[in-house]
Scaffold this active site. Sequence first.
Site, PDB file in Angstrom:
ATOM      1  N   ARG A  22      -6.849   8.549  -0.040  1.00  0.00           N
ATOM      2  CA  ARG A  22      -7.276   7.169  -0.035  1.00  0.00           C
ATOM      3  C   ARG A  22      -7.863   6.839  -1.405  1.00  0.00           C
ATOM      4  NH1 ARG A  22     -12.642   6.043   2.209  1.00  0.00           N
ATOM      5  NH2 ARG A  22     -11.683   5.330   4.126  1.00  0.00           N
ATOM      6  N   THR A  23      -7.496   5.651  -1.902  1.00  0.00           N
ATOM      7  CA  THR A  23      -8.077   5.196  -3.153  1.00  0.00           C
ATOM      8  C   THR A  23      -9.443   4.650  -2.828  1.00  0.00           C
ATOM      9  OG1 THR A  23      -5.884   4.465  -3.778  1.00  0.00           O
ATOM     10  CG2 THR A  23      -7.698   3.768  -5.157  1.00  0.00           C
ATOM     11  N   LEU A  24     -10.458   5.204  -3.439  1.00  0.00           N
ATOM     12  CA  LEU A  24     -11.811   4.732  -3.158  1.00  0.00           C
ATOM     13  C   LEU A  24     -12.245   3.663  -4.135  1.00  0.00           C
ATOM     14  CD1 LEU A  24     -13.520   8.113  -2.324  1.00  0.00           C
ATOM     15  CD2 LEU A  24     -12.982   6.263  -0.745  1.00  0.00           C
ATOM     16  N   ASN A  72      -5.269   3.214   2.291  1.00  0.00           N
ATOM     17  CA  ASN A  72      -4.921   3.712   0.953  1.00  0.00           C
ATOM     18  C   ASN A  72      -4.335   2.573   0.130  1.00  0.00           C
ATOM     19  OD1 ASN A  72      -2.479   6.053  -0.394  1.00  0.00           O
ATOM     20  ND2 ASN A  72      -4.471   5.397  -1.188  1.00  0.00           N
ATOM     21  N   PRO A  73      -5.172   1.550  -0.162  1.00  0.00           N
ATOM     22  CA  PRO A  73      -4.630   0.333  -0.769  1.00  0.00           C
ATOM     23  C   PRO A  73      -4.197   0.519  -2.214  1.00  0.00           C
ATOM     24  CG  PRO A  73      -7.023   0.236  -0.704  1.00  0.00           C
ATOM     25  CD  PRO A  73      -6.638   1.492   0.012  1.00  0.00           C
TER      26      PRO A  73
END
Lengths: 235, 242
Positions: free
Chosen positions: B19-21, B123-124
């Site tokens: 996941r992109t944080l 995970n945008p």
Amino acid sequence: MDLDMNVNAPHSMGTTIIGVTYNGGVVLGADSRTSTGMYVANRASDKITQLTDNVYVCRSGSAADSQIVSDYVRYFLHQHTIQLGQPATVKVAANLIRLLSYNNKNMLQTGLIVGGWDKYEGGKIYGIPLGGTLVEQPFAIGGSGSSYLYGFFDQAWKEGMTKEEAEQLVVKAVSLAIARDGASGGVVRTVIINSDGVTRNFYPGDKLQLWHDELEPQNSLLDILNAPSPEPMNI
Amino acid sequence: MASKQPENSLLSPESDSQRTLYPYVTGTSVVALKYKDGILMAADMGGSYGSTLRYKSVERMKPIGKHSLLGASGEISDFQEILRYLDELILYDNMWDDGNSLGPKEVHNYLTRVMYNRRNKFNPLWNSLVLGGVKNGQKYLGTVSMIGVNFEDNHVATGFGNHLARPILRQEWHENLSFEDGVRLLEKCMRVLLYRDRSAVNKLQIAKITEDGVTISQPYSLKTYWEFSAFENPAQGAIGSW
């Protein structure tokens, strides 16, 4: 270690790395300090790593991450060169680095500068910061020491420098960063890549010019105390 | 780093959900409007690294196929990845070789699906996108955010542009703007953003898309105005300089 620092702020990592294009090729430069916390684990590391005969990469950030990425890309480029039948281009090398950096962005902590020379585009520098963005630039700076060099390069960078001018600029810059960044230190290493090939240079700390508030290194206090007193002046 | 070692996880690192944080290298506002012959879009060329204005020659607008223009703010690496997805989309579209080509509406829909599905997986792609184009005389201007919010309008903006540029556009936009008026209106918006957005950089491009195709201007800088008498002595008469 401050574990409660704001993890959302992008941050640079121990090292100063630089890549500069000049009229005919590129000059890559780096310091030589590897630190674990406050301890200097290696004071003479080589952060400029070969990927192919004509492409090198400057590594910053996690030593382990940057080494494993370099190893994978060297492996892929080796196969690519065999299949292609000629040297890989700098762009291909940079894009392979980008692929690994981008697709593993949650796990990797390494900023890289890819530099080299190929017969199609000449000397090229590509910056690949945290996150895996690929940016082609006339010059690139990276690592924690680079914070101190943005202003310097804004003022000192010129298009179309000679090989000597470019290398002097790189050595001066790394030296300035070492002076102010605790995570950078040791020697300055440079690698010059052009159509003639690759040249590695080594500048130990005592060969660099002194900056503000730095003193000429001495062997011992005793040498200073025993130094002959200055001659009286004659008017 | 929180993303590297979740303390409560019993799973091995390879099965950690990706996941992109947070973003690293980001672009700021994109502003776009419909005008007489098509769409005008503006974006500066900055790539910020946190609070540092690190990259100053990043092209944040790119042509897509024959009929569309995509502008992006947010994480630049994710924008570069979106361009690769779109490259493949356009390639497959061309391979049909049937005389049809994807228009802006279709590309916008594709992007919306991509962005929304990534959001659902936590995970945008960390971008706000502006998609403009003209096909068969029909002008189209839409936007998609990183969570999949999408809509079309006569003028759109991302990020700070929503707060600073849209109000100006609501007042001054009208149907059938000429090219000159459109450019001047966009420049008015970009100048305000330059004054008031910390991540703005004074080097921008304006892109135009019409039935004939896409033109992206050379990079240029805007003049700014500081010579107001109130600026010279803002604390006249006050004790202390505030």
